[in-house]
Scaffold this active site. Sequence first.
Site, PDB file in Angstrom:
ATOM      1  N   TRP A 157       0.796  -1.216   0.000  1.00 33.19           N
ATOM      2  CA  TRP A 157       0.000   0.000   0.000  1.00 33.19           C
ATOM      3  C   TRP A 157       0.836   1.277   0.000  1.00 33.19           C
ATOM      4  O   TRP A 157       0.305   2.357  -0.231  1.00 33.19           O
ATOM      5  CB  TRP A 157      -0.911   0.015   1.243  1.00 33.19           C
ATOM      6  N   GLY A 234       6.975  -6.266   0.263  1.00 29.83           N
ATOM      7  CA  GLY A 234       6.345  -6.223   1.588  1.00 29.83           C
ATOM      8  C   GLY A 234       7.356  -6.623   2.643  1.00 29.83           C
ATOM      9  O   GLY A 234       8.569  -6.473   2.449  1.00 29.83           O
ATOM     10  N   GLU A 256      11.125  -8.007  -2.857  1.00 27.66           N
ATOM     11  CA  GLU A 256      11.566  -6.665  -2.457  1.00 27.66           C
ATOM     12  C   GLU A 256      11.021  -6.455  -1.045  1.00 27.66           C
ATOM     13  O   GLU A 256       9.848  -6.183  -0.868  1.00 27.66           O
ATOM     14  CB  GLU A 256      11.000  -5.664  -3.472  1.00 27.66           C
ATOM     15  N   CYS A 290      10.326   1.658   2.136  1.00 27.28           N
ATOM     16  CA  CYS A 290      11.289   0.595   2.479  1.00 27.28           C
ATOM     17  C   CYS A 290      12.725   1.110   2.508  1.00 27.28           C
ATOM     18  O   CYS A 290      13.557   0.551   3.218  1.00 27.28           O
ATOM     19  CB  CYS A 290      11.144  -0.586   1.519  1.00 27.28           C
TER      20      CYS A 290
HETATM   21  P1  NAD Z   1       2.170  -6.967   6.246  1.00 29.34           P
HETATM   22  O1  NAD Z   1       3.487  -7.650   6.224  1.00 29.34           O
HETATM   23  O2  NAD Z   1       1.012  -7.702   6.814  1.00 29.34           O
HETATM   24  O3  NAD Z   1       1.739  -6.552   4.769  1.00 29.34           O
HETATM   25  C1  NAD Z   1       2.622  -6.004   3.833  1.00 29.34           C
HETATM   26  C2  NAD Z   1       2.041  -6.276   2.439  1.00 29.34           C
HETATM   27  O4  NAD Z   1       2.051  -7.670   2.181  1.00 29.34           O
HETATM   28  C3  NAD Z   1       0.568  -5.862   2.296  1.00 29.34           C
HETATM   29  O5  NAD Z   1       0.403  -5.223   1.061  1.00 29.34           O
HETATM   30  C4  NAD Z   1      -0.216  -7.164   2.364  1.00 29.34           C
HETATM   31  O6  NAD Z   1      -1.398  -7.122   1.569  1.00 29.34           O
HETATM   32  C5  NAD Z   1       0.755  -8.157   1.795  1.00 29.34           C
HETATM   33  N1  NAD Z   1       0.594  -9.503   2.347  1.00 29.34           N
HETATM   34  C6  NAD Z   1       0.496  -9.823   3.655  1.00 29.34           C
HETATM   35  N2  NAD Z   1       0.395 -11.161   3.802  1.00 29.34           N
HETATM   36  C7  NAD Z   1       0.432 -11.693   2.557  1.00 29.34           C
HETATM   37  C8  NAD Z   1       0.370 -13.013   2.044  1.00 29.34           C
HETATM   38  N3  NAD Z   1       0.301 -14.076   2.851  1.00 29.34           N
HETATM   39  N4  NAD Z   1       0.392 -13.174   0.703  1.00 29.34           N
HETATM   40  C9  NAD Z   1       0.495 -12.128  -0.136  1.00 29.34           C
HETATM   41  N5  NAD Z   1       0.569 -10.846   0.293  1.00 29.34           N
HETATM   42  C10 NAD Z   1       0.546 -10.629   1.622  1.00 29.34           C
HETATM   43  O7  NAD Z   1       2.335  -5.658   7.084  1.00 29.34           O
HETATM   44  P2  NAD Z   1       1.758  -4.178   7.037  1.00 29.34           P
HETATM   45  O8  NAD Z   1       1.397  -3.759   8.422  1.00 29.34           O
HETATM   46  O9  NAD Z   1       0.747  -3.942   5.970  1.00 29.34           O
HETATM   47  O10 NAD Z   1       3.080  -3.432   6.668  1.00 29.34           O
HETATM   48  C11 NAD Z   1       4.065  -3.385   7.651  1.00 29.34           C
HETATM   49  C12 NAD Z   1       5.349  -4.003   7.268  1.00 29.34           C
HETATM   50  O11 NAD Z   1       5.365  -4.426   5.917  1.00 29.34           O
HETATM   51  C13 NAD Z   1       6.410  -2.951   7.374  1.00 29.34           C
HETATM   52  O12 NAD Z   1       6.997  -2.989   8.637  1.00 29.34           O
HETATM   53  C14 NAD Z   1       7.361  -3.283   6.283  1.00 29.34           C
HETATM   54  O13 NAD Z   1       8.363  -4.152   6.770  1.00 29.34           O
HETATM   55  C15 NAD Z   1       6.574  -4.062   5.304  1.00 29.34           C
HETATM   56  N6  NAD Z   1       6.274  -3.334   4.057  1.00 29.34           N
HETATM   57  C16 NAD Z   1       7.295  -3.182   3.202  1.00 29.34           C
HETATM   58  C17 NAD Z   1       7.070  -2.513   2.031  1.00 29.34           C
HETATM   59  C18 NAD Z   1       8.186  -2.321   1.049  1.00 29.34           C
HETATM   60  O14 NAD Z   1       8.100  -1.413   0.246  1.00 29.34           O
HETATM   61  N7  NAD Z   1       9.207  -3.176   1.064  1.00 29.34           N
HETATM   62  C19 NAD Z   1       5.819  -2.004   1.742  1.00 29.34           C
HETATM   63  C20 NAD Z   1       4.773  -2.183   2.658  1.00 29.34           C
HETATM   64  C21 NAD Z   1       5.033  -2.867   3.820  1.00 29.34           C
END
Ligand code: NAD
Length: 482
Positions: A157, A234, A256, A290
């Site tokens: 997101w 993520g 990533e 990130c």
């Molecule tokens: P999260 O880890 O639950 O989600 C991050 C993303 O992964 C979301 O878009 C979610 O829809 C997706 N996701 C979650 N579980 C999944 C699965 N089993 N299969 C496929 N997609 C899945 O956490 P959050 O609270 O939304 O974000 C927090 C953490 O996520 C941050 O601390 C950061 O480490 C990481 N994050 C990293 C980036 C990046 O650009 N690398 C971007 C967003 C979040």
Amino acid sequence: MSHDYPHLKLLIGGEWTPPHGQSDGREHEPVMNPASGVCLGVLPHASKADLDRALDAAEKAFPVWRGMSPQDRGKILKRAADLMHERAEHIARIATIEEGKTIHEARMETHISADTLEWYAEEGRRAYGRVLPQRTPGVRMTVMREPVGPVAAFAPWNFPVGNPCRKLGAALAAGCPCIMKPAEQTPASALEVARALMDAGLPKGVMSIVFGVPSQVSTHLLASPVIRKVSFTGSTRIGKQLMKLAADGMKRTTMELGGHAPVIVFDDVDVEHVLDLSAAAKFRNAGQVCVSPTRYYVHEKIYKQFVDGFAARARDWPVGDGLIEANKMGPLAHSLRLNAMEELLTDARKHGAHFDAGGSRIPGPGYFWEPTVLSEAPNEARIMNEEPFGPVAIINPFSDFDAVIKQANRLPYGLAAYAFTRSNRTVNLLGEQIEAGMIGINSYLISVRDSPFGGVKESGHGSEEGMEGLEACLVTKFVTES
Ligand code: NAD
């Protein structure tokens, strides 16, 4: 519900569904405006039958799409980029109301994302193979580069327009259909990208956009033999789960993942200039980036000036609804991020970190967090080890080059790192010794369309953008003929 927010739909095999924006008996969830906590709309979840239709469409579309010339595929990507530029104000507004970032950032993100599509439109034609030098007269040996096959892409997101464009641009330019699950918190931005591609003439079935419970969608898609590649942005935790699912089908992956970027500031710099750059980089998208600069290591000679200067800037940083042009930082993107910040900062306080600015939720509606500056945080504090993904800068002093490199490399992450110095020799040593996929020296600008974006260690593998981004969607085939 908001009137200026589009009806949310799925795109399955080229059809927008449900046609009138209702969930048609499917599971659904609300989408919230993080600046107000008000519901913007209702997002339908894809059923298993929807996911199967998307898989079927991708399988059927693959021979059609790979059979088109890269030039013709490129024309569609270029037209989509032009449409995004034309619609930038509309798309940016959507990105701001569902993610929270400022309208300035959302406009910039939209134009940059359109440029990403345009860049891939050109790069697709450079999927060169090679002819090997002849060993035997009459025998020709050719190395070919071919699209890997249908891609399952999961976009987060924090860059609701940018992340989808990176994933779609690479896959489509290479000749691969793509089923994408954007983040459920920011669906309309991704749907606007999809709309631009469909309006530009993307053949039906080449792209599907689905939403749902993330683990259920990824488990279903990755179990299918149709999917040949997985692209995820993520957290490291989820990245590891998807790697395990991908391993069962020997699917290729681009991961990533998280970071915890160190910034080393030497004593030969213009401190006020570095502070101006640093505050803008740290508070961009409320730190939910990130590659956000997080652990500052500042030479002891300029340490106090740096901490005081960062704290003063944080206290004056204009925070509020991202739609108001004067604001320079919006809310956190979803309510769970507030809990995560609360936990990390309570733990930092317990470990004796000094709070130089901020540190708390801003009272009132919306998910706002104060721009925060900590100093003297010990390595034992969670925030020195876990990605805060929020507007927090942590500043500690250093005096010895080898010791600070050790600190910079201490964590399992290796996404971005930054350093500020005027010494060429120091620059060379930093470039050699820092473990990161991207290093910014005297600059926070490390992401441009034609450079590879990706990490090392537990920050993931593979790159998006640059020629490496296209490469990641290709496989190699050797053909010998006599
Ligand atoms: P999260 O880890 O639950 O989600 C991050 C993303 O992964 C979301 O878009 C979610 O829809 C997706 N996701 C979650 N579980 C999944 C699965 N089993 N299969 C496929 N997609 C899945 O956490 P959050 O609270 O939304 O974000 C927090 C953490 O996520 C941050 O601390 C950061 O480490 C990481 N994050 C990293 C980036 C990046 O650009 N690398 C971007 C967003 C979040």
